[in-house]
Write an enzyme that holds these catalytic residues in place. Sequence first.
Site: not given
Ligand code: MV4
Length: 459
Positions: A165, A292
């Site tokens: 994030g 991990r």
């Molecule tokens: C995203 C998304 C929406 N669309 N990718 C946030 C953590 C990172 N590992 C990827 N993340 C996100 N990627 C696309 N194409 C929204 C998030 C995201 C999110 C993802 C997983 C868990 C919590 C989150 C909180 C805000 C945004």
Amino acid sequence: MMRKVLIANRGEIALRVICACKEMGLRTVAVYSEADQHSLHARFADEAICIGPPRSAESYLNVPAVISAAEIADVDAIHPGYGLLSENANFAEVCRASNIKFIGPPPEVTRLMGEKEKARQAMKRAKVPILPGSEGVLQNEGEGLEWAQTVGYPVILKASAGGGGRGMRVVRSAEELPGLFQAAQTEAANAFGNGDLYMEKFIERPRHIEFQVLADEHGTAMSLGERECSIQRRHQKLIEEAPSLQVTPKMREEIAKTLKRCMEGVGYQNAGTIEFLMDEDGKLYFIEMNTRIQVEHPVTEMITGIDLVKAQLQIAMGEKLSSIVREPVPMRGHAIECRVNAEHPEKFTPSAGKITAFNVPGFNGIRVDTAQYSEGVVPPYYDSLIAKVIAHGADREEAMARMRRALEMFIVEGIYTTIPLHQRIFRDEEFQRGEFDTKYMERFFEREKQRKAVEVVGI
Ligand code: MV4
């Protein structure tokens, strides 16, 4: 031969690894900072070596200090736990050069997965579904504008060296793209020393679902099913569960087949997690891989009966997956984990201090992973996780009921914790229905605010 293991970590995960080693008859060496002199991981290991001052950068992240301790104690292997040095390919390389087995994947694979855009393309080649987006890193904002045209707004810009994030920007129109591109690039360059960006179609309300994998050192990999991790705040997970109500047996089987082929293809070894986003239509798309053992691994252990940390050690000793895991892997009942953090309930700031009373719940279907104790001290230098409460039941209803009574019976005095927050979430109907996505906590706090406002007015 593996007879002695150094645990390059602290807190509950260090103790978790020590437990697995003890059960396997392996000798253990703890390392600790000056702030952790009275910690249980140092106490329960066969040997304990102080590696420096309280701050992580000078102790747990200090590679020469950790390696020196490993050489002095003459260990055969190092288990890095999660966080700290666990996904540091350079550290794994130093271990290799020092003739110490790093319990995790080879540094080459860690490095590949650490470059998020490279990982994405590797997954694509292995036919793992990915979100529509750029192919390779974006050379400039012009290329960003072109890809956004192809993909369609909204899109998200992500730092290739980021993950979890950090360094992301949602772009809703061509007009905003140049400014957000510059901002994201600068932020990534400053934070990671690498400004590379890539682009994906933005999912407005995704669910976060991840798959646990294990791979041995003989070219065999397998998936152990998924965990639902959507309940998070500021990219910190609060509650995880397994299985996901949204993943059908057919989807699980299909993903397992694809991940097996993919992990074997990239030469993966040891435990790993493949993160997916689920869109509003229930489709899963790969976003990144963690190389991990994860905080939330116990929910998978509870429903499969597999000891994942023991499996990590057995894999590192050269055992074959077929002798570690009996197939078909059962998926028994439902498990939920609450992360209990030491933090202030309104300010969400870490709450360090001395614990004056500590009663750990137990009884049917409750497991608590913690390295805390009454009269113990929570230092201000490290992450705020002090315990994980895991409830297992025949179904989600039973797991929730067990969690509610466990949270009620978990006494922590002297510091603030997230236990009251978890109690409120378990009373929430949206949570109880299992209808949530990554925006759940925002809605939850909004609902609480509304309710409080109504109380004040006196309706
Ligand atoms: C995203 C998304 C929406 N669309 N990718 C946030 C953590 C990172 N590992 C990827 N993340 C996100 N990627 C696309 N194409 C929204 C998030 C995201 C999110 C993802 C997983 C868990 C919590 C989150 C909180 C805000 C945004």
